[in-house]
Design a protein around this motif. Structure first.
Motif, PDB file in Angstrom:
ATOM      1  N   ASN A   1       6.362  -3.601   8.389  1.00 37.89           N
ATOM      2  CA  ASN A   1       7.263  -2.447   8.510  1.00 37.89           C
ATOM      3  C   ASN A   1       6.797  -1.466   9.594  1.00 37.89           C
ATOM      4  O   ASN A   1       5.679  -1.571  10.083  1.00 37.89           O
ATOM      5  N   LYS A   2       7.677  -0.534   9.884  1.00 36.79           N
ATOM      6  CA  LYS A   2       7.420   0.542  10.859  1.00 36.79           C
ATOM      7  C   LYS A   2       7.137  -0.043  12.247  1.00 36.79           C
ATOM      8  O   LYS A   2       6.239   0.428  12.962  1.00 36.79           O
TER       9      LYS A   2
ATOM     10  N   GLU B   1      14.620  11.544   3.901  1.00 38.88           N
ATOM     11  CA  GLU B   1      13.821  10.368   3.557  1.00 38.88           C
ATOM     12  C   GLU B   1      14.661   9.465   2.669  1.00 38.88           C
ATOM     13  O   GLU B   1      15.307   9.941   1.727  1.00 38.88           O
TER      14      GLU B   1
ATOM     15  N   ALA C   1      11.876  -2.383  10.579  1.00 36.89           N
ATOM     16  CA  ALA C   1      11.677  -0.940  10.586  1.00 36.89           C
ATOM     17  C   ALA C   1      12.650  -0.427   9.535  1.00 36.89           C
ATOM     18  O   ALA C   1      13.849  -0.303   9.786  1.00 36.89           O
ATOM     19  N   ALA C   2      12.102  -0.200   8.338  1.00 39.69           N
ATOM     20  CA  ALA C   2      12.960   0.110   7.190  1.00 39.69           C
ATOM     21  C   ALA C   2      13.758   1.382   7.427  1.00 39.69           C
ATOM     22  O   ALA C   2      14.949   1.441   7.150  1.00 39.69           O
ATOM     23  N   ARG C   3      13.097   2.389   7.954  1.00 35.05           N
ATOM     24  CA  ARG C   3      13.769   3.675   8.125  1.00 35.05           C
ATOM     25  C   ARG C   3      14.947   3.554   9.074  1.00 35.05           C
ATOM     26  O   ARG C   3      15.978   4.165   8.891  1.00 35.05           O
TER      27      ARG C   3
ATOM     28  N   ASP D   1       8.803   0.322  14.721  1.00 35.81           N
ATOM     29  CA  ASP D   1       9.065   1.351  15.744  1.00 35.81           C
ATOM     30  C   ASP D   1       7.769   2.023  16.169  1.00 35.81           C
ATOM     31  O   ASP D   1       7.577   2.351  17.335  1.00 35.81           O
ATOM     32  N   LEU D   2       6.841   2.188  15.210  1.00 43.25           N
ATOM     33  CA  LEU D   2       5.577   2.838  15.553  1.00 43.25           C
ATOM     34  C   LEU D   2       4.715   1.933  16.430  1.00 43.25           C
ATOM     35  O   LEU D   2       3.774   2.391  17.068  1.00 43.25           O
TER      36      LEU D   2
ATOM     37  N   HIS E   1       0.834  -1.199   0.000  1.00 45.76           N
ATOM     38  CA  HIS E   1       0.000   0.000   0.000  1.00 45.76           C
ATOM     39  C   HIS E   1       0.870   1.251   0.000  1.00 45.76           C
ATOM     40  O   HIS E   1       1.991   1.233   0.506  1.00 45.76           O
ATOM     41  N   VAL E   2       0.338   2.323  -0.548  1.00 44.57           N
ATOM     42  CA  VAL E   2       1.076   3.581  -0.601  1.00 44.57           C
ATOM     43  C   VAL E   2       1.459   4.035   0.818  1.00 44.57           C
ATOM     44  O   VAL E   2       0.683   3.859   1.761  1.00 44.57           O
ATOM     45  N   ASP E   3       2.668   4.508   0.943  1.00 41.78           N
ATOM     46  CA  ASP E   3       3.207   5.029   2.208  1.00 41.78           C
ATOM     47  C   ASP E   3       3.505   3.949   3.248  1.00 41.78           C
ATOM     48  O   ASP E   3       3.790   4.274   4.397  1.00 41.78           O
ATOM     49  N   HIS E   4       3.412   2.720   2.886  1.00 45.88           N
ATOM     50  CA  HIS E   4       3.762   1.686   3.862  1.00 45.88           C
ATOM     51  C   HIS E   4       5.274   1.474   3.940  1.00 45.88           C
ATOM     52  O   HIS E   4       5.741   0.733   4.792  1.00 45.88           O
ATOM     53  N   GLY E   5       6.011   2.137   3.026  1.00 48.99           N
ATOM     54  CA  GLY E   5       7.465   2.155   3.170  1.00 48.99           C
ATOM     55  C   GLY E   5       8.259   1.416   2.110  1.00 48.99           C
ATOM     56  O   GLY E   5       9.399   1.018   2.349  1.00 48.99           O
ATOM     57  N   LYS E   6       7.707   1.270   0.930  1.00 51.14           N
ATOM     58  CA  LYS E   6       8.405   0.535  -0.134  1.00 51.14           C
ATOM     59  C   LYS E   6       9.693   1.244  -0.559  1.00 51.14           C
ATOM     60  O   LYS E   6      10.762   0.632  -0.603  1.00 51.14           O
ATOM     61  N   SER E   7       9.584   2.541  -0.843  1.00 48.26           N
ATOM     62  CA  SER E   7      10.764   3.281  -1.304  1.00 48.26           C
ATOM     63  C   SER E   7      11.809   3.338  -0.204  1.00 48.26           C
ATOM     64  O   SER E   7      13.005   3.207  -0.467  1.00 48.26           O
ATOM     65  N   THR E   8      11.334   3.526   0.995  1.00 49.56           N
ATOM     66  CA  THR E   8      12.255   3.577   2.128  1.00 49.56           C
ATOM     67  C   THR E   8      13.020   2.265   2.228  1.00 49.56           C
ATOM     68  O   THR E   8      14.237   2.243   2.412  1.00 49.56           O
TER      69      THR E   8
HETATM   70  P1  GDP Z   1       5.939   3.997  -0.189  1.00 51.79           P
HETATM   71  O1  GDP Z   1       4.820   4.862  -0.672  1.00 51.79           O
HETATM   72  O2  GDP Z   1       5.443   2.629   0.154  1.00 51.79           O
HETATM   73  O3  GDP Z   1       7.111   3.960  -1.071  1.00 51.79           O
HETATM   74  O4  GDP Z   1       6.393   4.601   1.204  1.00 51.79           O
HETATM   75  P2  GDP Z   1       7.670   5.454   1.553  1.00 51.79           P
HETATM   76  O5  GDP Z   1       8.873   4.632   1.533  1.00 51.79           O
HETATM   77  O6  GDP Z   1       7.658   6.717   0.776  1.00 51.79           O
HETATM   78  O7  GDP Z   1       7.383   5.765   3.099  1.00 51.79           O
HETATM   79  C1  GDP Z   1       6.274   6.511   3.511  1.00 51.79           C
HETATM   80  C2  GDP Z   1       6.568   7.161   4.828  1.00 51.79           C
HETATM   81  O8  GDP Z   1       6.782   6.194   5.842  1.00 51.79           O
HETATM   82  C3  GDP Z   1       7.833   7.986   4.788  1.00 51.79           C
HETATM   83  O9  GDP Z   1       7.635   9.197   5.452  1.00 51.79           O
HETATM   84  C4  GDP Z   1       8.853   7.124   5.489  1.00 51.79           C
HETATM   85  O10 GDP Z   1       9.844   7.858   6.155  1.00 51.79           O
HETATM   86  C5  GDP Z   1       7.994   6.425   6.503  1.00 51.79           C
HETATM   87  N1  GDP Z   1       8.599   5.159   6.916  1.00 51.79           N
HETATM   88  C6  GDP Z   1       9.117   4.191   6.142  1.00 51.79           C
HETATM   89  N2  GDP Z   1       9.621   3.183   6.891  1.00 51.79           N
HETATM   90  C7  GDP Z   1       9.413   3.542   8.177  1.00 51.79           C
HETATM   91  C8  GDP Z   1       9.700   2.928   9.416  1.00 51.79           C
HETATM   92  O11 GDP Z   1      10.278   1.847   9.510  1.00 51.79           O
HETATM   93  N3  GDP Z   1       9.305   3.593  10.528  1.00 51.79           N
HETATM   94  C9  GDP Z   1       8.671   4.761  10.447  1.00 51.79           C
HETATM   95  N4  GDP Z   1       8.311   5.325  11.592  1.00 51.79           N
HETATM   96  N5  GDP Z   1       8.391   5.390   9.331  1.00 51.79           N
HETATM   97  C10 GDP Z   1       8.760   4.793   8.187  1.00 51.79           C
END
Ligand code: GDP
Length: 629
Positions: A145-146, A54, A184-186, A148-149, A15-22
């Motif tokens: 992912n995430k 990012e 936790a990708a970030r 940490d949250l 899903h969008v923003d779930h952290g794929k690019s990260t």
């Molecule tokens: P994409 O749309 O799936 O590619 O998602 P992005 O990689 O752009 O990530 C969306 C947001 O989630 C960004 O602001 C990232 O910094 C944040 N994010 C990604 N991985 C993590 C993580 O492990 N922990 C937290 N807290 N935020 C994350």
């Protein structure tokens, strides 16, 4: 050696923003795939703009460089572990991503499904998972992912894990292997290094899980599928250029070309180098020559004879719809399967699937990004495979104008292979019960229906006698009709060549048509060389009540002397192959109903014998009523 042996093609969905690019940025960083100073540069840039750093920016900046042509490779990102090389197909979020997935341009070996631990399963999580199922991707890593949250807590991890597992199960993903892991990708937790924040997790890190995916076996053990791309003429030779999608071929192999159903042997595999290879395998683009001139063109598929694809113009499909306007039944598209392209209509929407609720039911349209089971009908015959048998040749795309508007996987189970199942299956055929009895027809016509099956060598006089017999019987008031070999070859059997199987099928069809005429009450004169006894016996076995075998017999030398078509001469010169009487044997009937010695008798005597036979055996005589005394 194939250079691809130690490379795994990977795709990252979710899903969008779930952290794929990260995740991609982090993986590249952890594996040392980023150019020196890249992260620092992007960090400095973010700071300058007053934005938090990012990982996605790293990807974006690489993308920007690519767009300027700085990096040569345009869409594919590579990284390496100690174990092997990875190829990340398509950047996440790329707008062509779904199209590439569906069209098979991106044949992924494994997939990472990224799910936000906080949000859990969302709309696109389901959609993408469903797509994986359609594409039959067998190795799935679910990265939650995430973490940490979620305070790195096991409880939430298990909750999301159960949610994802339940969804995958409910849609029937039949992956060989699904691995779940918390990341936790970030922060880089459980990407390469084990995270100290999650001591309760004992499984592999993401990179370890990837390395554990076995190297996919090349599709050499699947049946041969060579898609013809083009046919070139070089001097006097025709070179058939194509790509081997699965299996392998050797010089000397007999190839069956579908859907035209013609066979020929591989005479050579061409090569620009001096040495011509004796074999070629999956993934190779090859040029081959054949020992016979058969009509092959772009889009045809070559296989071995006994493991041929299905030939059909109707099949069921799981369809992923990408068109901006909804799919409606009856609309015309172009269907592409390999290099073959043919007009197609979606005849029926069998079920529309809501990927969120998985509710499925009847529907009259499929919206953008929707999924449905549909029935597809193509204008031309198409060679394709059941998707479960061959994932590569069992998928297709639909094109509207220049746009790919849908992609799907074919299911050929519900519809017969129009080649292999050509013989009627007794079990699902119901004979129409006529309300006009055969006896009624016979009384009305003054004769019974029947097949006069003329068999004999070329030049024995079958056609001459048949034409004249038809005329004479008609003049005597018989309902009669002549079926002739050449005519049938042009229409009914235009799709058949001259291999033994096709000759058999040719005769089988003529036999069936003859029987229909006979059943309708006519006397049909079928004049075909029909060299093989077994083919004629088969008609006798199924339609014995109508079948009268007439051997038009003349010795070979007589036939040859009368050779009006020059066939014998050409066969001897090797110009006509497989010619009955010379290079192929003619099997004379053992006990024909009638033998016409056309080599000895005058034409008049032959005809008289034929007319006599008909008058004696087919003229109507009412069933005898015994006088009661
Ligand atoms: P994409 O749309 O799936 O590619 O998602 P992005 O990689 O752009 O990530 C969306 C947001 O989630 C960004 O602001 C990232 O910094 C944040 N994010 C990604 N991985 C993590 C993580 O492990 N922990 C937290 N807290 N935020 C994350």
């Amino acid at each position: 050696m194939n250079t691809n042996t130690n490379k795994l093609k990977l795709v990252i969905v979710g899903h969008v923003d779930h952290g794929k690019s990260t995740l991609v940025g982090r993986i590249l960083h952890e594996t040392g795939a980023l150019p020196e100073g890249k992260v620092e540069a992007v960090k400095a840039m973010s700071e300058k703009r007053g934005m938090p750093f990012e990982w996605a920016f790293v990807i974006d900046s690489m993308q920007a460089e690519r767009d300027q042509g700085i990096t040569i490779d345009t869409t594919q990102i590579r990284f390496k572990t100690a174990a092997r090389e990875y190829l990340l197909i398509d950047a996440p979020g790329h707008k062509q991503f779904l199209k590439n997935m569906v069209s098979g341009a991106a044949g992924a070996d494994a997939v990472v499904l990224v799910v936000d631990a906080h949000e859990g399963v969302q709309d696109q999580t389901r959609r993408h998972a469903y797509l994986l199922r359609l594409l039959g991707i067998r190795r799935i890593i679910v990265a939650i992912n995430k973490m940490d949250l979620a305070g790195y807590g096991e409880e939430r991890y298990q909750e999301v894990r159960r949610e994802v597992a339940a969804y995958l199960r409910s849609i029937g993903v039949n992956a060989i292997d699904i691995t779940f892991l918390p990341i936790a990708a970030r922060e880089g937790a459980n990407i390469r290094e084990r995270s100290a924040a999650m001591p309760w997790y004992e499984g592999p890190t993401l990179l370890e899980a990837l390395d554990a995916v076995p190297q996919p076996v090349a599709a050499t053990d699947l049946p041969l599928r060579l898609t013809v791309q083009d046919v070139y003429k070089f001097d006097e030779r025709r070179i058939i250029a194509g790509r081997i999608e699965s299996g392998s071929l050797h010089v000397g192999d007999t190839l069956l070309f579908s859907p035209i159903n013609a066979t020929a042997r591989v005479a050579s595999i061409e090569s620009w180098n001096a040495a011509q290879p004796a074999k070629a395998g999956v993934g190779q683009s090859v040029g081959i020559t054949l020992d016979e001139d058969i009509f092959v063109e772009r889009g045809h598929v070559a296989s071995h004879v006994h493991s041929a694809p299905v030939v059909s113009n109707v099949f069921r499909a799981n369809l992923f719809w990408l068109g901006r306007s909804a799919l409606v039944p009856g609309a015309q598209y172009r269907l592409r399967r390999g290099a073959a392209e043919t007009p197609a209509v979606i005849e029926r929407i069998d079920r529309v699937v809501d990927t969120n609720t998985l509710a499925s039911g009847p529907g009259d349209k499929v919206e953008w990004n929707g999924v449905a089971e549909v029935t597809v009908r193509t204008r031309g015959l198409l060679a394709l495979d059941h998707h479960a048998d061959n994932a590569l040749t069992g998928r297709f795309v639909l094109v509207d104008g220049h746009q790919i508007v849908g992609g799907g996987t074919a299911s050929t189970e519900d519809y017969p292979d129009q080649r292999r199942d050509a013989a009627p299956k007794g079990t699902n055929l119901f004979h129409v019960r006529h309300r006009v009895a055969a006896e009624d027809r016979a009384r009305m016509n003054g004769h019974r229906g029947g097949i006069l099956w003329f068999t004999g060598l070329s030049g024995a006089g079958k056609s001459t006698l048949a034409v004249e017999l038809e005329r004479r019987l008609f003049a005597k008031g018989y309902q009669t009709f002549l079926l002739d070999g050449d005519n049938a070859r042009q229409g009914l059997n235009a799709d058949l060549g001259f291999s033994p199987q096709e000759r058999a099928e040719n005769i089988r069809r003529i036999g069936e048509v003859s029987a229909l005429f006979a059943e309708a009450g006519m006397i049909v004169i079928s004049a075909f060389i029909s060299p093989y006894r077994v083919d004629r016996d088969r008609i006798r076995a199924t339609h014995g009540e109508y079948f009268h075998e007439v051997h038009i017999s003349a010795p070979l030398h007589v036939c040859e002397a009368r050779d009006t078509k020059g066939l014998y001469r050409r066969a001897r010169a090797g110009e006509v192959k497989d010619f009955t009487g010379i290079s192929a044997p003619y099997e004379a009937p053992v006990a024909p109903e009638l033998e016409i010695k056309s080599g000895e008798w005058t034409t008049e005597r032959c005809l008289a014998a034929l007319v006599d036979y008909v008058e004696e055996h087919l003229a109507y005589r009412p069933a005898k009523i015994r006088a009661v005394v």
